[in-house]
Design a protein around this motif. Sequence first.
Motif, PDB file in Angstrom:
ATOM      1  N   PHE A 265       0.870  -1.170   0.000  1.00  0.00           N
ATOM      2  CA  PHE A 265       0.000   0.000   0.000  1.00  0.00           C
ATOM      3  C   PHE A 265       0.913   1.229   0.000  1.00  0.00           C
ATOM      4  CE2 PHE A 265      -2.084  -3.531   2.048  1.00  0.00           C
ATOM      5  CZ  PHE A 265      -3.365  -3.517   1.515  1.00  0.00           C
ATOM      6  N   THR A 266       0.874   2.019  -1.078  1.00  0.00           N
ATOM      7  CA  THR A 266       1.861   3.072  -1.280  1.00  0.00           C
ATOM      8  C   THR A 266       1.176   4.388  -1.618  1.00  0.00           C
ATOM      9  OG1 THR A 266       3.275   1.354  -2.270  1.00  0.00           O
ATOM     10  CG2 THR A 266       4.025   3.624  -2.443  1.00  0.00           C
ATOM     11  N   TRP A 267       1.666   5.476  -1.000  1.00  0.00           N
ATOM     12  CA  TRP A 267       1.129   6.811  -1.236  1.00  0.00           C
ATOM     13  C   TRP A 267       2.212   7.709  -1.824  1.00  0.00           C
ATOM     14  CZ3 TRP A 267      -0.098   3.656   2.724  1.00  0.00           C
ATOM     15  CH2 TRP A 267      -1.468   3.436   2.982  1.00  0.00           C
ATOM     16  N   GLY A 268       1.936   8.330  -2.968  1.00  0.00           N
ATOM     17  CA  GLY A 268       2.854   9.297  -3.532  1.00  0.00           C
ATOM     18  C   GLY A 268       2.802  10.602  -2.767  1.00  0.00           C
ATOM     19  N   ILE A 269       3.971  11.213  -2.522  1.00  0.00           N
ATOM     20  CA  ILE A 269       4.001  12.430  -1.703  1.00  0.00           C
ATOM     21  C   ILE A 269       4.729  13.588  -2.376  1.00  0.00           C
ATOM     22  CG2 ILE A 269       3.808  11.214   0.496  1.00  0.00           C
ATOM     23  CD1 ILE A 269       6.836  11.446   0.800  1.00  0.00           C
ATOM     24  N   ALA A 270       5.358  13.366  -3.544  1.00  0.00           N
ATOM     25  CA  ALA A 270       6.108  14.469  -4.154  1.00  0.00           C
ATOM     26  C   ALA A 270       6.310  14.218  -5.639  1.00  0.00           C
ATOM     27  CB  ALA A 270       7.472  14.650  -3.473  1.00  0.00           C
ATOM     28  N   GLY A 271       6.394  15.309  -6.410  1.00  0.00           N
ATOM     29  CA  GLY A 271       6.718  15.233  -7.829  1.00  0.00           C
ATOM     30  C   GLY A 271       5.707  14.442  -8.629  1.00  0.00           C
ATOM     31  N   SER A 272       6.200  13.590  -9.532  1.00  0.00           N
ATOM     32  CA  SER A 272       5.335  12.788 -10.407  1.00  0.00           C
ATOM     33  C   SER A 272       4.714  11.601  -9.702  1.00  0.00           C
ATOM     34  CB  SER A 272       6.133  12.309 -11.625  1.00  0.00           C
ATOM     35  OG  SER A 272       6.587  13.400 -12.400  1.00  0.00           O
ATOM     36  N   CYS A 273       5.032  11.393  -8.429  1.00  0.00           N
ATOM     37  CA  CYS A 273       4.378  10.350  -7.630  1.00  0.00           C
ATOM     38  C   CYS A 273       3.116  10.967  -7.032  1.00  0.00           C
ATOM     39  CB  CYS A 273       5.313   9.845  -6.538  1.00  0.00           C
ATOM     40  SG  CYS A 273       6.775   9.001  -7.162  1.00  0.00           S
ATOM     41  N   THR A 274       2.011  10.809  -7.743  1.00  0.00           N
ATOM     42  CA  THR A 274       0.814  11.598  -7.437  1.00  0.00           C
ATOM     43  C   THR A 274      -0.401  10.778  -7.042  1.00  0.00           C
ATOM     44  OG1 THR A 274       0.205  11.553  -9.784  1.00  0.00           O
ATOM     45  CG2 THR A 274       1.554  13.408  -9.028  1.00  0.00           C
ATOM     46  N   ARG A 275      -0.266   9.486  -6.812  1.00  0.00           N
ATOM     47  CA  ARG A 275      -1.460   8.683  -6.607  1.00  0.00           C
ATOM     48  C   ARG A 275      -1.235   7.656  -5.507  1.00  0.00           C
ATOM     49  NH1 ARG A 275      -1.011   3.761  -9.901  1.00  0.00           N
ATOM     50  NH2 ARG A 275       1.040   3.704 -10.890  1.00  0.00           N
ATOM     51  N   PHE A 276      -2.298   6.962  -5.136  1.00  0.00           N
ATOM     52  CA  PHE A 276      -2.213   5.808  -4.254  1.00  0.00           C
ATOM     53  C   PHE A 276      -2.097   4.561  -5.123  1.00  0.00           C
ATOM     54  CE2 PHE A 276      -4.562   2.197  -2.475  1.00  0.00           C
ATOM     55  CZ  PHE A 276      -3.776   1.946  -1.346  1.00  0.00           C
ATOM     56  N   ALA A 277      -1.275   3.615  -4.710  1.00  0.00           N
ATOM     57  CA  ALA A 277      -1.098   2.382  -5.482  1.00  0.00           C
ATOM     58  C   ALA A 277      -1.224   1.172  -4.565  1.00  0.00           C
ATOM     59  CB  ALA A 277       0.251   2.375  -6.185  1.00  0.00           C
ATOM     60  N   TRP A 278      -2.042   0.224  -4.977  1.00  0.00           N
ATOM     61  CA  TRP A 278      -2.163  -1.071  -4.319  1.00  0.00           C
ATOM     62  C   TRP A 278      -1.562  -2.096  -5.259  1.00  0.00           C
ATOM     63  CZ3 TRP A 278      -4.965  -5.509  -5.747  1.00  0.00           C
ATOM     64  CH2 TRP A 278      -5.040  -6.513  -4.763  1.00  0.00           C
ATOM     65  N   THR A 279      -0.469  -2.704  -4.865  1.00  0.00           N
ATOM     66  CA  THR A 279       0.245  -3.636  -5.736  1.00  0.00           C
ATOM     67  C   THR A 279       0.586  -4.910  -4.984  1.00  0.00           C
ATOM     68  OG1 THR A 279       2.399  -2.653  -5.163  1.00  0.00           O
ATOM     69  CG2 THR A 279       1.261  -1.781  -7.115  1.00  0.00           C
ATOM     70  N   VAL A 280       0.937  -5.931  -5.747  1.00  0.00           N
ATOM     71  CA  VAL A 280       1.351  -7.203  -5.148  1.00  0.00           C
ATOM     72  C   VAL A 280       2.718  -7.598  -5.705  1.00  0.00           C
ATOM     73  CG1 VAL A 280      -1.013  -8.017  -4.833  1.00  0.00           C
ATOM     74  CG2 VAL A 280       0.205  -8.574  -6.950  1.00  0.00           C
ATOM     75  N   ALA A 281       3.374  -8.498  -4.997  1.00  0.00           N
ATOM     76  CA  ALA A 281       4.656  -9.028  -5.445  1.00  0.00           C
ATOM     77  C   ALA A 281       4.788 -10.453  -4.922  1.00  0.00           C
ATOM     78  CB  ALA A 281       5.812  -8.173  -4.941  1.00  0.00           C
ATOM     79  N   ALA A 282       5.560 -11.269  -5.636  1.00  0.00           N
ATOM     80  CA  ALA A 282       5.807 -12.636  -5.209  1.00  0.00           C
ATOM     81  C   ALA A 282       6.957 -12.666  -4.210  1.00  0.00           C
ATOM     82  CB  ALA A 282       6.136 -13.521  -6.403  1.00  0.00           C
TER      83      ALA A 282
END
Length: 286
Positions: A265-282
């Motif tokens: 669960f990731t939140w962008g806080i500066a520059g071109s990182c402008t959105r919330f992202a829900w991602t998965v990884a193995a």
Amino acid sequence: ANRPEEDLYSRLDVTIGALLYRDDYRDYYLSKGWNGFVKWRLNSMWEAGVQYDDELQNSVSRNTNYSLTTGKDHRYRENPPISDGKMRSIDISLNLDTRSRSGEGLSMQSEEGSNYWNCVVSTEFSSPRFLNSRFSFERYHIGLMRHQMTFASGFLNLWAYGGFSGGTLPIQRLFEIQASYGGYSEEQVLSTLSRRRLLSDDAVVGGIEHNFPSTFFRWTGLPLIRKIWFDLAVFAHGAAAMGNHPMGEIGFGLVNIIPFIRTNFTWGIAGSCTRFAWTVAATFGS
């Protein structure tokens, strides 16, 4: 040949995305020629290398729209153009790896130790005058990884990669800041980046992450907390590139709450990182 250079997503990741969704993360171009390299094992930790490339590189068009599941209305994107021409270059590298090793000769492999450094520094040179190349540039690259054990079997990872250049870099040699791919993300990407990747003559990406394993929660002895069975990762990522505002994101990951899966669960806080992202990884092999 293909980009990005760092190749953070495996061939299996890209194959699944291409076959199921007609979404291929990599950019492809035609490369005809040859290259040769020599590596020296200086001691148990240091390795040096030299590589020479002699290739004719050209842009290439998309040549398929095959997919197992996606409808005909969804098509593969076109490969972006590169800087066409004869590429002759010399790449000199130096690598430090403090992990213990097993095996001999070419079969020697690094083993994950308690604490270690893994660093690589390289410089690539191309010149019409000295190498009869179409391109004229110097490209300097560095990669850094620190793994540090902390407490209750927890660990801290600190990483960075990027570089700078002189002359005019061809498109296929630009540095890249990478993003998540179809809801999947690797450790060294910016999941909240508003585009698939960002290209620049000079760029750096870095991050810090601490992993709190389930043994940490048992170690606290706190009611309810000590019963948590999964690992918790807390992280922050940042990047900077020429002509762009600094970028940053923060977040946390739940590791093995479902076996072999990490949910971020990731939140962008500066520059071109402008959105919330829900991602998965193995987490195979973790």
